[in-house]
Design a protein around this motif. Structure first.
Motif, PDB file in Angstrom:
ATOM      1  N   LEU A 195       8.083   3.379   3.045  1.00  0.00           N
ATOM      2  CA  LEU A 195       8.214   3.718   4.463  1.00  0.00           C
ATOM      3  C   LEU A 195       7.632   5.107   4.726  1.00  0.00           C
ATOM      4  O   LEU A 195       7.994   6.071   4.052  1.00  0.00           O
ATOM      5  CB  LEU A 195       9.681   3.694   4.881  1.00  0.00           C
ATOM      6  N   PRO A 196       6.741   5.223   5.702  1.00  0.00           N
ATOM      7  CA  PRO A 196       6.147   6.534   5.979  1.00  0.00           C
ATOM      8  C   PRO A 196       7.109   7.424   6.747  1.00  0.00           C
ATOM      9  O   PRO A 196       7.877   6.941   7.592  1.00  0.00           O
ATOM     10  CB  PRO A 196       4.927   6.185   6.845  1.00  0.00           C
ATOM     11  N   PRO A 197       7.095   8.704   6.508  1.00  0.00           N
ATOM     12  CA  PRO A 197       7.935   9.609   7.303  1.00  0.00           C
ATOM     13  C   PRO A 197       7.428   9.645   8.749  1.00  0.00           C
ATOM     14  O   PRO A 197       6.223   9.639   8.991  1.00  0.00           O
ATOM     15  CB  PRO A 197       7.753  10.960   6.611  1.00  0.00           C
ATOM     16  N   ALA A 198       8.350   9.648   9.682  1.00  0.00           N
ATOM     17  CA  ALA A 198       7.987   9.692  11.101  1.00  0.00           C
ATOM     18  C   ALA A 198       9.117  10.355  11.869  1.00  0.00           C
ATOM     19  O   ALA A 198      10.257  10.421  11.406  1.00  0.00           O
ATOM     20  CB  ALA A 198       7.727   8.291  11.630  1.00  0.00           C
ATOM     21  N   THR A 217       0.552   0.617   6.418  1.00  0.00           N
ATOM     22  CA  THR A 217       1.186   0.177   5.176  1.00  0.00           C
ATOM     23  C   THR A 217       1.466  -1.309   5.291  1.00  0.00           C
ATOM     24  O   THR A 217       1.988  -1.776   6.302  1.00  0.00           O
ATOM     25  CB  THR A 217       2.505   0.935   4.941  1.00  0.00           C
ATOM     26  N   GLU A 218       1.108  -2.079   4.251  1.00  0.00           N
ATOM     27  CA  GLU A 218       1.249  -3.530   4.274  1.00  0.00           C
ATOM     28  C   GLU A 218       2.257  -3.986   3.227  1.00  0.00           C
ATOM     29  O   GLU A 218       2.222  -3.534   2.081  1.00  0.00           O
ATOM     30  CB  GLU A 218      -0.098  -4.201   4.007  1.00  0.00           C
ATOM     31  N   THR A 253       0.806  10.089  17.793  1.00  0.00           N
ATOM     32  CA  THR A 253       0.288   9.550  16.536  1.00  0.00           C
ATOM     33  C   THR A 253       1.219   8.457  16.023  1.00  0.00           C
ATOM     34  O   THR A 253       2.439   8.564  16.124  1.00  0.00           O
ATOM     35  CB  THR A 253       0.137  10.641  15.469  1.00  0.00           C
ATOM     36  N   PHE A 254       0.611   7.401  15.476  1.00  0.00           N
ATOM     37  CA  PHE A 254       1.359   6.230  15.032  1.00  0.00           C
ATOM     38  C   PHE A 254       1.081   5.935  13.557  1.00  0.00           C
ATOM     39  O   PHE A 254      -0.059   6.034  13.091  1.00  0.00           O
ATOM     40  CB  PHE A 254       0.966   4.987  15.841  1.00  0.00           C
ATOM     41  N   ALA A 255       2.135   5.546  12.848  1.00  0.00           N
ATOM     42  CA  ALA A 255       2.009   4.903  11.538  1.00  0.00           C
ATOM     43  C   ALA A 255       2.407   3.442  11.736  1.00  0.00           C
ATOM     44  O   ALA A 255       3.388   3.147  12.417  1.00  0.00           O
ATOM     45  CB  ALA A 255       2.914   5.571  10.518  1.00  0.00           C
ATOM     46  N   LEU A 256       1.628   2.528  11.173  1.00  0.00           N
ATOM     47  CA  LEU A 256       1.937   1.106  11.266  1.00  0.00           C
ATOM     48  C   LEU A 256       2.535   0.642   9.943  1.00  0.00           C
ATOM     49  O   LEU A 256       1.962   0.884   8.879  1.00  0.00           O
ATOM     50  CB  LEU A 256       0.684   0.288  11.581  1.00  0.00           C
ATOM     51  N   SER A 288       0.827  -1.189   0.000  1.00  0.00           N
ATOM     52  CA  SER A 288       0.000   0.000   0.000  1.00  0.00           C
ATOM     53  C   SER A 288       0.867   1.246   0.000  1.00  0.00           C
ATOM     54  O   SER A 288       2.036   1.198   0.360  1.00  0.00           O
ATOM     55  CB  SER A 288      -0.925  -0.012   1.218  1.00  0.00           C
ATOM     56  N   ALA A 289       0.285   2.346  -0.397  1.00  0.00           N
ATOM     57  CA  ALA A 289       1.055   3.584  -0.517  1.00  0.00           C
ATOM     58  C   ALA A 289       1.320   4.197   0.848  1.00  0.00           C
ATOM     59  O   ALA A 289       0.542   4.061   1.776  1.00  0.00           O
ATOM     60  CB  ALA A 289       0.292   4.572  -1.386  1.00  0.00           C
ATOM     61  N   ALA A 290       2.443   4.889   0.952  1.00  0.00           N
ATOM     62  CA  ALA A 290       2.821   5.538   2.197  1.00  0.00           C
ATOM     63  C   ALA A 290       2.007   6.821   2.379  1.00  0.00           C
ATOM     64  O   ALA A 290       1.613   7.464   1.412  1.00  0.00           O
ATOM     65  CB  ALA A 290       4.309   5.866   2.191  1.00  0.00           C
TER      66      ALA A 290
END
Length: 532
Positions: A184-187, A69-70, A41-44, A2-4
């Motif tokens: 990978l999402p920015p965090a 994101t999977e 806040t969390f990104a998985l 899936s898209a970031a």
């Protein structure tokens, strides 16, 4: 894949085969973290095996989880990734020189440096508008030359065709994991709940976004994978190995073991802080490449007040004495590492000596259908259909009040959350002497030990020892109440959820701990050679 997301999360949790699709201790811990820290806040970033295993969420993430994101490591590659991309000889040379350095390094510091050189070489090709595919890795002339060298050096007794396919299968999930780095999402920081593939992506994310990186290990991933691979039947071993009466394992199993040892090392090397749930695991982390100065022990925690109703109901029941049935509960996944088969074998002995005993196996069964089927067949063959019942997932708080004792027969554990939940409800535990079970049941410090025993320990894979411990625990209502009180007191004094959440809140909001810069401190060079 899936898209970031575009929004920057406070924390990206990198998760392998757990939350929100798998029910169990680690997933419960993640769910606790995201729910108890609503201001964060969390990104998985979820790494799973196949898409079919992630069709249904076992948990509903709260609103402060802003993205999921999977990535699936064992799905077939798209056709375009199997075809070698046209690249200049110079571009290919850079990649294969880095790969050769990686495989033939003489120490682990050089190997980790060489690994990042491989990633950088591929990134440089993509930055210039090109592409390096898995098809290049398996079809380029330079790749075949390198494979020939590797086979000659590390597996001279094996067929080259067998060697080729073994290397391909070992590298494929790593390739898919690394290919997903663009998602990978920015965090503001990254937190992986294991080493392995999740640790690899945590390390990649930390470098990509120049962000702090934290690892929390519930069990020691590398140790668990070594144990699993050593007994695996899915890894091809040449027929000649079955006539080998010497010690050791086949070269192809060793490839997998060395892969996970290296993934552990590169994870540890990149993290500024590495958390384990109990002190015993820190020694294993050091053995597998972690630097002692980065280590910290933070146990799981629990809000015991949520189990007050279960405690009151159970206490009132046992104050009237043992009932017509004595309920022994296993709460967890029905998978090999939980060794449910030892429980079933122990049940036959227990029922023969205490006919009132009834076993409730509570937890998901779909993760390993073959193992579940084997367990059901064992129950039938032993004539225990009315005594060993597979109940599937249940609300833990609701069922604990009906249990007399909680039983864990696991081969490996970290700090089992189910033991804390049982203690909060006043349920004593019989558990194998693995992970933190000893200090949880008997106490860790002199003050803690003075509280008393909250159950008994058993040997691993020992039905007779397990049966004996369960029979001693359920010998009287008074014994069950006394051990249950000790467990409740220990949970209240030493495993307070608020204290644990405060420590993670500080990790997530104050990054001063990240000033401890990585130094490539790893274990001896023998640990991740392609083979021994």
């Amino acid at each position: 894949m899936s898209a970031a997301p575009e929004k920057i999360a406070d924390v990206c949790l990198v998760l392998e085969g757990t939350y929100p699709y798998v029910q169990g201790g680690v997933s419960s811990w993640v769910h606790q973290i995201v729910n108890e820290l609503p201001e964060v806040t969390f990104a998985l970033y979820y790494l799973g095996s196949t898409r079919a295993q992630a069709e249904k969420k076992r948990y509903t993430p709260p609103a402060n989880v802003i993205s999921l994101t999977e990535v699936f490591l064992f799905e077939p590659l798209p056709r375009e990734d199997l075809v070698p991309a046209p690249l200049s000889a110079a571009a290919r040379a850079t990649v294969y020189e880095a790969l050769r350095n990686f495989y033939f390094c003489v120490n682990e510091t050089q190997r980790i440096d060489a690994f990042w050189s491989v990633v950088a070489a591929i990134d440089a090709i993509e930055a210039a508008g090109g592409k390096f595919t898995f098809g290049n890795f398996t079809n380029d002339e330079e790749a075949w030359e390198l494979l020939t060298e590797l086979c000659t050096k590390f597996a001279p007794a094996e067929s080259f065709i067998d060697f080729f396919w073994a290397v391909r299968f070992v590298h494929l999930p790593v390739w898919i994991a690394l290919r997903s780095r663009h998602l990978l999402p920015p965090a503001r920081m990254y937190h992986s709940v294991s080493t392995g593939y999740a640790g690899l992506l945590g390390a990649v994310a930390a470098r990509k976004f120049r962000a702090p990186y934290l690892i929390t290990e519930h069990g020691i991933y590398t140790k668990e994978r070594i144990a699993e691979i050593s007994q695996a039947t899915w890894i091809y071993d040449p027929a000649s190995r079955y006539f080998d009466v010497g010690e050791g394992i086949g070269a192809f199993k060793q490839f997998w073991i060395n892969l996970f040892m290296f993934l552990g090392q590169v994870s540890y090397d990149s993290a500024q802080r590495i958390v384990s749930l109990f002190e015993g695991n820190t020694y294993l982390q050091i053995e597998f490449g972690a630097e002692a100065r980065r280590l910290e022990v933070i146990p799981n925690g629990i809000d015991v007040t949520k189990f007050d109703a279960a405690l009151a109901k159970r206490t009132a029941r046992l104050e009237k004495g043992l009932g017509a049935e004595i309920f022994i509960g296993f709460i967890g996944r029905v998978v090999p590492i939980k060794d449910v088969k030892t429980l079933i074998r122990a049940a036959r002995t227990i029922v023969a000596r205490e006919p009132r005993a009834v076993f409730h196996i509570i937890g998901p069964t779909e993760e390993d259908p073959d193992y579940f089927e084997e367990c059901k067949q064992m129950v039938t063959l032993m004539g225990l259909e009315s005594k060993v019942l597979f109940l599937g997932p249940k609300n833990v708080r609701e069922i604990l009040s009906d249990l007399d004792v909680c039983l864990l027969t696991s081969i490996s554990e970290g700090l089992p959350l189910i033991i804390l939940e049982a203690f909060a409800a006043g349920v004593p535990c019989v558990a194998t002497d693995v992970g933190a079970c000893r200090e949880m049941i008997f106490g860790r410090t002199p003050e803690d030990k003075a509280i008393g025993r909250a159950g008994l320990l058993t040997k691993i894979c020992s039905p007779l020892d397990t049966a004996d411990a369960v029979l001693k625990t359920i010998s009287s209502a008074e014994n069950l109440l006394s051990m249950g009180r000790a467990g409740r007191t220990r949970a209240e004094r030493h495993y307070r959820q608020g204290d644990i959440m405060d420590k993670y809140r500080k990790f997530y909001t104050d990054h001063s701990w990240a000033n401890l810069a990585p130094t490539n401190a790893v274990a001896s060079s023998s640990m991740s050679q392609l083979t021994h």
